[in-house]
Design a protein around this motif. Structure first.
Motif, PDB file in Angstrom:
ATOM      1  N   MET A  77       0.822  -1.221   0.000  1.00 16.00           N
ATOM      2  CA  MET A  77       0.000   0.000   0.000  1.00 16.00           C
ATOM      3  C   MET A  77       0.854   1.269   0.000  1.00 16.00           C
ATOM      4  O   MET A  77       0.490   2.279  -0.576  1.00 16.00           O
ATOM      5  N   ASN A  78       1.995   1.188   0.667  1.00 17.53           N
ATOM      6  CA  ASN A  78       2.841   2.378   0.800  1.00 17.53           C
ATOM      7  C   ASN A  78       3.950   2.469  -0.238  1.00 17.53           C
ATOM      8  O   ASN A  78       4.441   3.550  -0.522  1.00 17.53           O
TER       9      ASN A  78
ATOM     10  N   HIS B  35      -3.242  -8.992  -3.251  1.00 17.19           N
ATOM     11  CA  HIS B  35      -4.458  -8.168  -3.244  1.00 17.19           C
ATOM     12  C   HIS B  35      -4.203  -6.784  -3.831  1.00 17.19           C
ATOM     13  O   HIS B  35      -5.140  -6.069  -4.172  1.00 17.19           O
ATOM     14  N   TYR B  36      -2.947  -6.386  -3.905  1.00 16.81           N
ATOM     15  CA  TYR B  36      -2.637  -5.002  -4.274  1.00 16.81           C
ATOM     16  C   TYR B  36      -1.830  -4.852  -5.556  1.00 16.81           C
ATOM     17  O   TYR B  36      -1.785  -3.783  -6.130  1.00 16.81           O
ATOM     18  N   CYS B  37      -1.148  -5.909  -5.952  1.00 14.19           N
ATOM     19  CA  CYS B  37      -0.279  -5.774  -7.134  1.00 14.19           C
ATOM     20  C   CYS B  37      -0.016  -7.130  -7.767  1.00 14.19           C
ATOM     21  O   CYS B  37      -0.417  -8.160  -7.229  1.00 14.19           O
ATOM     22  N   GLN B  38       0.653  -7.077  -8.915  1.00 17.97           N
ATOM     23  CA  GLN B  38       1.132  -8.322  -9.516  1.00 17.97           C
ATOM     24  C   GLN B  38       2.391  -8.711  -8.781  1.00 17.97           C
ATOM     25  O   GLN B  38       3.348  -7.952  -8.757  1.00 17.97           O
TER      26      GLN B  38
ATOM     27  N   ILE C 153       8.734   7.355   2.203  1.00 19.55           N
ATOM     28  CA  ILE C 153       7.508   7.670   2.949  1.00 19.55           C
ATOM     29  C   ILE C 153       6.648   8.639   2.135  1.00 19.55           C
ATOM     30  O   ILE C 153       7.166   9.601   1.580  1.00 19.55           O
ATOM     31  N   GLY C 154       5.339   8.352   2.086  1.00 21.91           N
ATOM     32  CA  GLY C 154       4.409   9.248   1.372  1.00 21.91           C
ATOM     33  C   GLY C 154       3.977   8.653   0.045  1.00 21.91           C
ATOM     34  O   GLY C 154       4.482   7.605  -0.380  1.00 21.91           O
TER      35      GLY C 154
ATOM     36  N   TYR D 227       2.511   4.960   6.429  1.00 22.01           N
ATOM     37  CA  TYR D 227       3.784   5.293   7.082  1.00 22.01           C
ATOM     38  C   TYR D 227       3.890   6.797   7.283  1.00 22.01           C
ATOM     39  O   TYR D 227       4.427   7.260   8.284  1.00 22.01           O
ATOM     40  N   SER D 228       3.368   7.569   6.327  1.00 17.09           N
ATOM     41  CA  SER D 228       3.502   9.031   6.428  1.00 17.09           C
ATOM     42  C   SER D 228       2.774   9.575   7.655  1.00 17.09           C
ATOM     43  O   SER D 228       3.306  10.432   8.368  1.00 17.09           O
ATOM     44  N   ALA D 229       1.567   9.063   7.904  1.00 21.20           N
ATOM     45  CA  ALA D 229       0.806   9.551   9.063  1.00 21.20           C
ATOM     46  C   ALA D 229       1.505   9.173  10.357  1.00 21.20           C
ATOM     47  O   ALA D 229       1.583   9.968  11.309  1.00 21.20           O
ATOM     48  N   MET D 230       2.029   7.958  10.395  1.00 21.61           N
ATOM     49  CA  MET D 230       2.697   7.495  11.610  1.00 21.61           C
ATOM     50  C   MET D 230       4.029   8.226  11.814  1.00 21.61           C
ATOM     51  O   MET D 230       4.387   8.573  12.936  1.00 21.61           O
TER      52      MET D 230
END
Ligand SMILES: *Cc1c(COP(=O)(O)O)cnc(C)c1O
Length: 360
Positions: free
Chosen positions: A85-86, A112-115, A213-214, A226-229
């Motif tokens: 996700m990040n 679930h997110y990528c190949q 990050i971001g 990660y950015s929020a944390m």
């Protein structure tokens, strides 16, 4: 009741001195009149505990300044989703190295997110060895390369760091972090659940190169960014305060004992002795390629599997517990993380020798 030697893969043994100190400080931390468990995570007492833990970890691992350290919840298993996700950042593909049970879980979640391109797999020899890097088929357009430096269940460990060029290298170090010095600058992200070699369950450490990050996937929950944390110093919400404190005590304990060089020396000695005992016997067997045997998790089988339950019973009576192998592989597994004293490994070896003499 005295302490026993607990070979659990996780949650695992903690250093006795650390627990004694925690017990002493349990109801009144440093004259604050409070337990760490009762403190506001934003109060000056807990903030000082949190900062000291981070700076001790940075010193122990020689973490460069352009890396952020996060103290999160959710276990390594949440990182299986947080990493794609990040880190995908608009890319469609990620490379994964499949060396066993935990790699497979990371792969299944990432799908679930990528190949997912499985760039190398140990499947052909039942995950008892690690494919040579020269045989890996990394993709040119991968967002990152993920691997599992130590497979906790199979007992297979990388004693080298893959070279992925400019593609960020991501490592699930749950069961090997702090077992030896590593060059953090070779990694994009290092993550680890705490309950093997860091402290109590409930805490997950993430070490991430700042420039990664971001730019998360649009639907990423705030708690998974990660950015929020990073922005909130791992305090976007209430962090796992007590586990964070305990991890800090463990970092101090490692520092006092001579740091990661010393841990590596002790761990290697413990592992070498146990493997030698297994290899020198005709009764016990470890199937893992010598080059990639784990220092932390040592699986072994008995020549007579119908004796497994008697072995476990008698071991327990001798003060040696949680030696049953993972249900997926059977046999035995001795997890010998930093907190397992050399005396515990010696006691296991001498028990194994006696058991062999009486039953082989
Ligand atoms: C234990 C372990 C996990 C799972 O950790 P949780 O914190 O329970 O999610 C993942 N990867 C490895 C290598 C492990 O040893």
């Amino acid at each position: 009741m005295s302490r026993i030697y607990n070979f659990s893969a996780g949650p695992a043994m903690l250093p006795e001195d650390v627990m004694k100190q925690a017990a002493m400080e349990m109801t009144d931390w440093h004259g604050s009149g409070m337990s760490v468990m009762e403190m506001s995570h934003r109060g000056k007492e807990f903030v000082s505990i949190a900062q000291k833990a981070e700076s001790d970890l940075r010193e122990l691992m020689s973490i460069p300044d352009h890396y952020t350290v996060l103290f999160l919840q959710g276990g390594a298993s949440s990182q299986f989703a947080m990493v794609p996700m990040n880190l995908l950042k608009g890319k469609k593909r990620a490379d994964y190295i499949n060396t066993g049970a935990w790699s497979k879980k990371a792969i299944a979640e990432a799908e679930h997110y990528c190949q997912v391109n499985v760039a190398a797999s140990g499947a052909s020899d039942n995950f008892t060895s690690i494919p040579e890097e020269s045989e890996w088929s990394l993709s040119a357009d991968a967002a990152y390369v993920h691997y599992t430096p130590n497979e906790t269940i199979g007992g297979v460990e990388f004693h080298w760091i893959p070279d992925t060029g400019t593609v960020p290298l991501v490592a699930d170090m749950s069961s090997t972090i702090l077992s030896r010095p590593i060059d953090v600058s070779r990694y994009g992200v290092i993550y680890a659940g705490a309950q093997k070699n860091i402290g109590p369950a409930g805490l997950t450490i993430v070490i991430i190169r700042e420039d990664l990050i971001g730019n998360e996937m649009a639907a990423t929950p705030t708690m998974f960014k990660y950015s929020a944390m990073a922005k909130a110093g791992s305090m976007y919400n209430t962090p796992p305060t007590y586990s964070w404190y305990m991890a800090g005590l463990v970092f101090e304990w490692i520092r006092k004992r001579g740091g990661l060089e010393k841990m590596a020396e002790t761990n290697k000695n413990k592992a070498d002795k146990l493997y030698a005992a297994i290899d020198n016997s005709k009764f016990y067997n470890n199937p893992v390629d010598m080059k990639c045997r784990s220092w932390m998790n040592v699986p072994f089988t008995l020549a007579k599997p119908d004796l497994d339950s008697i072995f476990l019973e008698q071991a327990k009576a001798a003060g040696l517990v949680t030696l049953k192998g993972h249900r997926s592989v059977g046999g035995m597994r001795a997890s010998i993380y930093n907190a397992m004293p050399a005396e515990g490994v010696d006691a296991l070896i001498s028990f194994m020798e006696t058991f062999e003499r009486e039953n082989a």
